[in-house]
Design an enzyme around this catalytic site. Sequence first.
Site, short mmCIF file in Angstrom:
data_model
loop_
_atom_site.label_atom_id
_atom_site.label_comp_id
_atom_site.label_asym_id
_atom_site.label_seq_id
_atom_site.Cartn_x
_atom_site.Cartn_y
_atom_site.Cartn_z
N SER A 251 15.99 -47.42 45.30
CA SER A 251 16.29 -46.35 45.63
C SER A 251 15.55 -44.66 45.29
CB SER A 251 17.63 -45.93 45.93
OG SER A 251 17.98 -44.70 46.94
N PHE A 252 16.48 -43.81 44.09
CA PHE A 252 16.10 -42.49 44.19
C PHE A 252 14.77 -43.23 42.54
CE2 PHE A 252 17.21 -40.18 39.15
CZ PHE A 252 16.20 -39.65 39.54
#
Length: 259
Positions: free
Chosen positions: A95-96
């Site tokens: 994700s991030f």
Amino acid sequence: MAETPPPPPVLVTVPAKEATELRLFVFPHAGSGAFPYRALAANLPPWVELHALQLPGRESLFSATPYRSMPPLTEALVPVLAPKLDRPFVFFGHSFGGHVAFAMARALRARGAAAPRALVVSSSRAPHLPLGRIPLHDLPRPHLIDELRRYGGTPEAVLTNDELMDLFLPPLRADLRIYETNAFAPEAPLALPITAFGARQDLSTRPEQIEAWSEHTSAAFTSRIFEGGHFYLYEQSKAAFAEALRKVLEDCRGAQGTS
């Protein structure tokens, strides 16, 4: 009073079971510390040494000011990683963390440093694409908690505990701010393989946003869409994900003699 600047991130290490042939640098999802990713070590080849990134504002650095933009974060990370780049290595980001891993691969290239054998991104939209959803980092607390509940991955016992959320939300908002506001700068594609993983029921990252990572490599690109939500790697596709990651690492090991 000026806010205290963030300290350097640290690496949390799980040693290889045998002589280290490859290092896996893990970049966690927004709001997460290194601890959940230490569990990946159980399914890694015995010659892989795991280094999970610990950002300020969580776990051992919970009282420190978190980073809120990508450039100072990558600038701080370069000297943290540099002593460990004397062995072949792979970047993995969820994700991030996928965006941080990508930014770090670019930062190392800009400095003429060693490059990863591969970049593996998971549940992370290709960085040149628009966000494709409402920003979360500045939502009112009740609305942000509702969004976290919808995406899964955070236990209900945590979401309903005010004291725990007081600790959890500041670094989460900081990471989300980086992820949601970082301005993409066009550069030449990376000359290294990229593998992009996603999940069919992920509410925040669609399969086409995963496939678009192909634009960021001039080498091989592979992708795989698993069953599950945003945190499929800890849910019903845990075993399949572990096998797929292991295959990437074994391929990187096999490539060492020909690079």
